[in-house]
Write an enzyme that holds these catalytic residues in place. Structure first.
Site, mmCIF file in Angstrom:
data_model
loop_
_atom_site.group_PDB
_atom_site.id
_atom_site.type_symbol
_atom_site.label_atom_id
_atom_site.label_comp_id
_atom_site.label_asym_id
_atom_site.label_seq_id
_atom_site.Cartn_x
_atom_site.Cartn_y
_atom_site.Cartn_z
ATOM 1 N N CYS A 73 0.775 -1.238 0.000
ATOM 2 C CA CYS A 73 0.000 0.000 0.000
ATOM 3 C C CYS A 73 0.809 1.293 0.000
ATOM 4 C CB CYS A 73 -0.997 -0.004 1.139
ATOM 5 S SG CYS A 73 -0.478 -0.905 2.592
ATOM 6 N N HIS A 112 -0.802 7.366 4.667
ATOM 7 C CA HIS A 112 0.161 6.280 4.489
ATOM 8 C C HIS A 112 1.484 6.686 3.848
ATOM 9 C CE1 HIS A 112 -0.139 1.641 4.569
ATOM 10 N NE2 HIS A 112 -0.137 2.160 5.775
#
Lengths: 522, 522
Positions: A79, A142
């Site tokens: 991710c 993230h």
């Protein structure tokens, strides 16, 4: 690639095509940009991509009203690197989202990570500012959680969401719960102010993220052009859904999460139409990496006919669902076999805004507008990395594997299986196998599941190898790897006392600072 | 099943719904019936079912204009039994299309087979005669090739095609080439008058079969209602296509064959519309068994996310693409999760004709009109047989495997692999494993790929087992197996001298008659 150069002045044509998009001043206003980024959703999770339960009517309609890419790729099988690549238009090895701690290792941004998105990287929202865009990220960032990596320091004007995955609950002693931010400050933590019930799977987060999107669109639609990055995470384990969706899917809890997201996207597209801005809003749907088969069947999705899943550089790890929707501009009902990449969303968004990508650095994303608006196909490679190791490359229909690995025998024997039920001899290896001298080559049209390597002796193999080798050499000769950001971990940098914690009385005391090499086992 | 009873008087409602279908006399005329039966085509071979190359625009449009079944099943993982089941509405164990030569063996009708469709079976075209239908079979019959099994002795009025698979070429000494019939007599043989070039894959057969369909429809459309059974075989190895289609698919030769069939179906549907009989013609598309992964990737198709393929009783062996099309009656764009069976086409066709199935025998097919016209879901089991062995049963979302087997170790070691690249421990077994005491149970919604058996200790397992056991007991208690037709082989019965051979000078001399047990290794 020549195609990138050819497309940089696309804006002129776009202006003609987008005559509808006029601002209040009468000057042409570039379209709004809405990127819907899924978390661990697989190629095979949408009805329109063949999911047997067919529970995504809104996404299926989006495909019917827009353009579907069957051959669209993330930039990494994990991710954080994939998200960094989306926002920079650059491979993780160029933007620093990789590790060199061990050979061919995937890495991401857990809260003990020290690194994050370097200031030297120019992110899409930063660049879009030049064309007057107001940008918001909803959901998972993230790209680093320490103050210097905050999304509002990298071009976003608003944020509602969290810096890391929604793992937990933690005890706030050895490890703090992950904070949820509104703009600069935290407004609570997962499993505290933002509950996720691991037992029932109930959480209201997708509804909150939906509301954030709808509110932003309503506020922005009539003023400046907007860039909304809707990065929801309900399909990442621990998978969740709100009460009205729990137990409604034929697919179990994972399907409940998909259904809620599908429903939310339906509501977002409906709002764009109700506000009469649909024809001035470019919407793109895709996912950050393949379905996490390690979490299947309860908490993981489907990669359809493709091999393996998240963490691997087989098609199941990086081939993604991808839909473009722009009524009046992107002709309805198209399928394009253009090889696409999540990094193309960077370059394409800039082109929509009438901007060109930074010229002082290598950009891996293509401008897809010639494909989207004129059906053109552009020749380009897809590179599959783990860390700084180029594991595989696809050019046209041929994919060459230079290295194969799923995970170690040790991990595999502990029950960690990235290819459950799949086993292709010499391909889904549990040793990191070196094929650089004689790559395994597959024809992805005849053999999308990567089950039948071409014979080394065949003319087809030789021809494909020669074409791919040339492109890979060119790529590797020009490559300047960034300083790796995902090498160093430190418990002291975790989310102990995020900005705003004092107002909530939720500041925690960090432990002693002990930087150490992060351990990346996959 | 109660649902069957409830649907037998469906015709009354249908009359109201189908008011458009008036014959020349003004009396209501039942709709034409067109069954498009594919050979070895898999669930995953259509764009609309997720095939990544998306090369079936006509079938995808047929789905968009009609109803798609994601959960539709053949009656057997092999061609002859499945086709016999389609035309009789009965499981192969009831109509005789099975073997008892060895435990759990698949069997079919090669030209040395002695058996075929018994006279005691009532075939769909025989029954449709009562409602004035004229019936034609185009393509592969496969219900026995000896004179008593001829399709024109079992209700068809016309035939163009062949009794067996298009294997060959043979030397006409040890084994004759397979004949091609027009009606009662052969008009040539494969590899002779009807060439198939095994090297290039070129054959004109699909074009011939298309022309036969178009001609029949044009002749019949304005007179009696017609039943056309279009049973093409280009996707069965050796796979073939005509010159304009060869080399056009991204999927290789198998894809060329699919593209030609898709193009042909487009032309057939277009003709129905041009003749203004589309709203009075019920069209159904499906396949006889799963894709033959043993022939992949060059000559075999795709079963999408499902396990294994042809010859197996995993989903890949028996779950089929299935589309219903009847403009003005079947609402466009529907997906039905009704568990459907190829045998339902028998009962549904009778219902369309205003007929009821024979009441003197067990019928396994349901009348699907309540599903097709009203969206109703009916509870029913799917049974998966090999020979006289009930391997598995599905009820609702749960599938129980009583026996598992792919093929023998001996076969597997010779390279015969029905599950290439797939290996689910304890499931894709190479021994015939007995699970009758404690079946393996899968939830097909959460786990369509049959990779994660439910825990024996779970409440879900116990509940599913209890439901399935009750239905299986009921089935087995009432079951009267027919005399098995696929036990005896004899080289003397091969197609040495089919009717009409003397006119062509193509009669061959049969060898001595030596009946023996057929050897069925799978």
């Amino acid at each position: 690639m020549a195609a990138v150069v050819a497309a940089t002045r696309w804006w002129q044509l776009l202006l003609v095509l987008s005559a509808a998009g006029m601002g209040a001043s009468g000057a042409p206003q570039p379209p709004n940009i809405l990127l819907l980024l899924m978390d661990d959703m697989g190629w095979g999770d949408l009805g329109v991509y063949g999911e047997p339960s067919r529970e995504t009517p809104n996404l299926d309609r989006m495909a019917a009203e827009g353009l579907l890419f069957p051959n669209f790729y993330s930039a990494n099988p994990l991710c954080s690197p994939s998200r960094a690549a989306l926002l920079t238009g650059r491979l993780p090895i160029r933007n620093g989202f990789y590790t060199t701690n061990a050979h061919a290792r995937n890495a991401y941004t857990p809260q003990e990570i020290v690194g994050g998105i370097p200031d030297s990287e120019q992110l899409l929202p930063e660049l879009l500012k030049k064309a007057g865009y107001v940008s918001k990220i909803v959901g998972k960032w993230h790209l680093g959680h320490r103050p210097q990596f905050h999304p509002l320091k990298h071009g976003f004007d608003e944020w509602f969401g969290s810096p890391n995955c929604h793992f937990g609950p933690y005890d706030n002693k050895a490890r703090p719960n992950i904070p949820v931010y509104r703009d600069w400050e935290m407004v609570g933590r997962y499993y505290e102010e933002f509950p996720i019930n691991l037992k029932t799977g109930e959480a209201n987060l997708t509804q909150i993220y939906l509301q954030e999107a709808l509110d932003f669109i309503k506020r922005q639609a009539r003023h400046h052009p907007f860039f909304l990055y809707w990065a929801v995470d309900a399909t990442h384990a621990p998978v969740y859904a709100s009460k009205p969706f729990l137990g409604t899917s034929q697919r179990g809890r994972y399907g409940d999460a998909v259904r809620e997201i599908d429903d939310s996207i339906g509501k977002i597209l409906e709002l764009l139409q109700d506000l009469h801005v649909a024809d001035n809003t470019f919407v793109f749907f895709t996912s950050d990496n393949g379905a996490a088969l390690i979490s299947a069947p309860e908490q993981g999705g489907s990669n359809g006919p493709f091999l393996c899943g998240k963490q691997t550089t087989f098609e199941g790890g990086m081939r993604e669902p991808a839909l473009a929707w722009w009524p009046g501009h992107v002709t309805a009902g198209q399928v394009s076999h253009q090889l696409g990449s999540i990094m193309d969303l960077f370059t394409t968004s800039l082109a929509l805004a009438g901007l060109t990508p930074p010229s002082d650095r290598a950009i891996d994303g293509l401008n897809l507008l010639p494909t989207l608006l004129q059906g053109r196909l552009m020749d380009r490679p897809i590179f599959y990395y783990r860390g700084d190791t180029l594991m595989a490359a696809t050019l046209g229909q041929h994919k060459a594997h230079f290295w194969t690995w799923t995970n170690s025998w040790e991990n595999f024997r502990q029950g960690i299986d990235f290819c459950p039920g799949q086993n292709v001899s010499g391909v889904t290896t549990h040793n990191l196998e070196d094929h650089t001298k004689l790559p395994l080559i597959f024809h992805l049209g005849r053999d999308p599941g990567e089950r039948f390597p071409l014979s080394f002796a065949s003319a087809e193999y030789q021809e494909a190898l020669s074409r791919i080798t040339s492109v890979v050499q060119q790529h590797q000769e020009a490559l300047v790897p960034a300083q790796p950001q995902l090498n160093v971990c430190n418990w002291a940098v975790m989310n102990w006392a995020p900005p705003g914690c004092e107002k909530l009385g939720k500041c925690l005391t960090p432990p002693e600072s002990i930087p150490k090499k992060c351990l990346w086992s996959h």
